[in-house]
Design an enzyme around this catalytic site. Sequence first.
Site, PDB file in Angstrom:
ATOM      1  CG  PHE A 246      -1.801  -1.228   1.290  1.00 24.74           C
ATOM      2  CD1 PHE A 246      -2.734  -1.527   0.322  1.00 24.74           C
ATOM      3  CD2 PHE A 246      -1.625  -2.114   2.342  1.00 24.74           C
ATOM      4  CE1 PHE A 246      -3.495  -2.681   0.396  1.00 24.74           C
ATOM      5  CE2 PHE A 246      -2.379  -3.271   2.420  1.00 24.74           C
ATOM      6  CZ  PHE A 246      -3.320  -3.558   1.453  1.00 24.74           C
ATOM      7  N   GLY A 512       2.287   0.011 -12.267  1.00 26.74           N
ATOM      8  CA  GLY A 512       2.864  -1.295 -12.551  1.00 26.74           C
ATOM      9  C   GLY A 512       2.537  -1.868 -13.907  1.00 26.74           C
ATOM     10  NE  ARG A 593      -7.903  -5.150 -24.171  1.00 28.61           N
ATOM     11  CZ  ARG A 593      -7.166  -5.865 -25.021  1.00 28.61           C
ATOM     12  NH1 ARG A 593      -6.031  -5.351 -25.490  1.00 28.61           N
ATOM     13  NH2 ARG A 593      -7.553  -7.057 -25.408  1.00 28.61           N
ATOM     14  CG  ASN A 596      -7.354 -11.221 -15.024  1.00 28.35           C
ATOM     15  OD1 ASN A 596      -8.473 -11.421 -14.563  1.00 28.35           O
ATOM     16  ND2 ASN A 596      -6.410 -12.151 -15.005  1.00 28.35           N
ATOM     17  CB  THR A 599      -6.467  -9.668 -11.199  1.00 32.08           C
ATOM     18  OG1 THR A 599      -6.372  -9.221 -12.555  1.00 32.08           O
ATOM     19  CG2 THR A 599      -6.026 -11.118 -11.109  1.00 32.08           C
ATOM     20  CD  GLN A 603      -5.178  -4.634  -6.770  1.00 32.12           C
ATOM     21  OE1 GLN A 603      -4.649  -3.564  -6.570  1.00 32.12           O
ATOM     22  NE2 GLN A 603      -5.059  -5.638  -5.922  1.00 32.12           N
ATOM     23  CE  LYS A 666      -7.602   6.434 -18.880  1.00 33.61           C
ATOM     24  NZ  LYS A 666      -8.759   7.353 -18.698  1.00 33.61           N
ATOM     25  N   GLY A 667      -3.970   2.500 -14.565  1.00 29.83           N
ATOM     26  CA  GLY A 667      -3.785   1.820 -13.287  1.00 29.83           C
ATOM     27  C   GLY A 667      -5.087   1.720 -12.514  1.00 29.83           C
ATOM     28  CD  GLU A 670      -1.982   4.263  -5.879  1.00 31.37           C
ATOM     29  OE1 GLU A 670      -1.449   4.905  -4.975  1.00 31.37           O
ATOM     30  OE2 GLU A 670      -1.516   4.195  -7.036  1.00 31.37           O
TER      31      GLU A 670
END
Length: 723
Positions: A246, A512, A593, A596, A599, A603, A666-667, A670
């Site tokens: 985190f 990541g 996009r 997965n 997962t 998140q 995109k991430g 968070e």
Amino acid sequence: MSPTSATLDTTASNRTALGAPVPRREGREKVTGAARYAAEHHLPRRAYAWPVPATVARGRITAVDTAAALAMPGVLGVLTPYDAPRLGPSDDPTLQLLQDLRVPHRGWYVALAVADTLEQARAAADAVRVSYETEPHDVTVREGHPGLHTPEAVNGGYPAHREQGDPDAAFAAASVRVDTVYSVPPLHNHAMEPHAATADWDAGRGHLTVYDSCQGTTVVRAVLAGLFKLPEDRITVLAEHVGGGFGSKGTPRPHVVLAVMSTRHCGRPVTLALPRQHMAATVGHRAPTLHHIRLGARPDGTLTAITHEVTTHTSQVREFVEQAAVPTRVMYAAADSRTTHRVTALDVPTPSWMRAPGETPGMYALESAMDELADALGMDPVELRVRNDPATEPDSGHPFSSRHLVECLREGARRFGWAGRRPPLREGPLLVGSGVAAATYPVYIAPAGARAHARPDGSYLVEVNATDIGTGARTVLSQIAADALHVPLDAVALSLGNSALPPAPVAGGSTGTASWGWAVHDACTALTDRLARYEGPLPAAGLSASADTTQSAKQKSPYARHAFGAHFAEVQADTVTGEVRVRRMLGVFAAGRILNPRTARSQLIGGMVMGLGMALTEHSALDPAFGDFAERDLAAYHVPANADVPAIEAHWIDEHDKHLNPMGSKGIGEIGIVGAAAAIGNAVSHATGRRLRELPLTPDRVLAALGDEPAGDDERAGAGGAG
């Protein structure tokens, strides 16, 4: 633009690598206990280290008595500032451990015991006697503190102060005004795996091997090389499995430096795992933030003025300023605005990254104020946000690469049943209400390297120094590789978490997948091209191709790139006990996009649950008398448990953005926490008719609010009232 539900994506075929709900590749290892974490590497002759924290809030060490500790069975040594090896330079002064006699805050490490067993090391640390010369200390941030100043920049490199137009005049002239304050307490990263490292110094080879619980081994190796004056090629840092972070493991922390110091001292492998009670003072925390927000609007809800002023603390050791006003710069259209930060250096541990630093506390305040403005206007909170959706980024004026906040709000309202939102209900002693809040998080991409290797047997090995801290990186990167190689997922093996692999950035800032994945995609694409040109059977050594995205990732985009989302929550507040429980939460996100769905859903829901904890249970206080955090373990610092998590749904918009990376992603690590606490707080306000502006919404605060007279328009609109 079609909405997509995580619960509907399970029909996707596993034959398609990207976009399929592939299970975690390491899942079986984790649930069977085969996955080894940093403290679980049982090297021959392994010893253990235990640090000694300072018991004063400010001062100097005058003496360290180690005689009793050294006389205990199994003790290999006790290091103190008087005899510890001198460290080399580092950009992070929190790692300059045992180098001088100063004590900048309570919990600062002042000695280190090393012994044959964990129990012996702990007992030896307890036997060390440290004498101090104390000085007056100050650990309380407040408005008007004489040490407050505006820094040049805040975390992330953003300017601390931004101003456009004349926001004071625009606010004074506004027909409807909100002028209010909010408070977010210190918060702590409580990953399941505590900060731990196992270090092994091979004096004969002159090589250091470190198993570290970290978010990136590339940076850990570089920092250790500087501190211990070793070439980087004589250091290997491994982090194959990491039990969460985190943000608190985003850079090297004291545990790894002390572990290396210990193995160099005793010539044996050494494990150091921080006790959870030490973490609050050692590995960073989310700094407390005080927010003053003013919103001015026309009667139709159009914003004319926004000011967001943040006050926070940092330490005497290193300046870290939470960028809590920065998200206000990108959210809503207003010609006149000011966002600024003030900070004071106190005798406190150094704050650092915690999931979505800046956006998490900043959006709690902004989205709470937007709800207060909707009340003052008599307008639906969803419609108020839609009405103020900007065409370009307000701060920079750049066009958005994609911005589907309105779609998230509309789709969330449809799924949640917002159109039928009823007035607050009373069910016996329970008051029931609902709330909404928006979310945003910037798109970050950092340079990374990767290598892809084709084997004669038809299998592939992809190497990238990514770190999977529980996010599913190992799985998603394998999917990216299989997609670029045009092969089944089972044909791809992935190697990560090793500093000997091509360098990569930390698992932080939601960078990541976008960063590592870009390098993996490019390496696999290059290998595919090379294979297409190759004739005949592969050589015994196979064929390889590498990629380095430094040039691509560093190109400045002409677009403002952000993820967006919308949270909806329904809560009940007990008028007898003051307890607030969330009945249901729903989030809809636009994050490029989704590579997965399985997962990704994990998140997003994880972030939402963390936001629930921020809203209702998580807080920490600095004791002004003793200078330490009062809540230092999971018995006192309450993270949500299974019983606290309601019916919770995460959905997303099928967003196509060609201005990101080859995957179009995109991430998402968070965005799930951002805005979640505000949605819950807004729901509590809707249910009770009272506005609580200090987190968390604990029973004592709720009961105190319910004991007041019913809130009128002036109170609900904040100190300025409705103009």
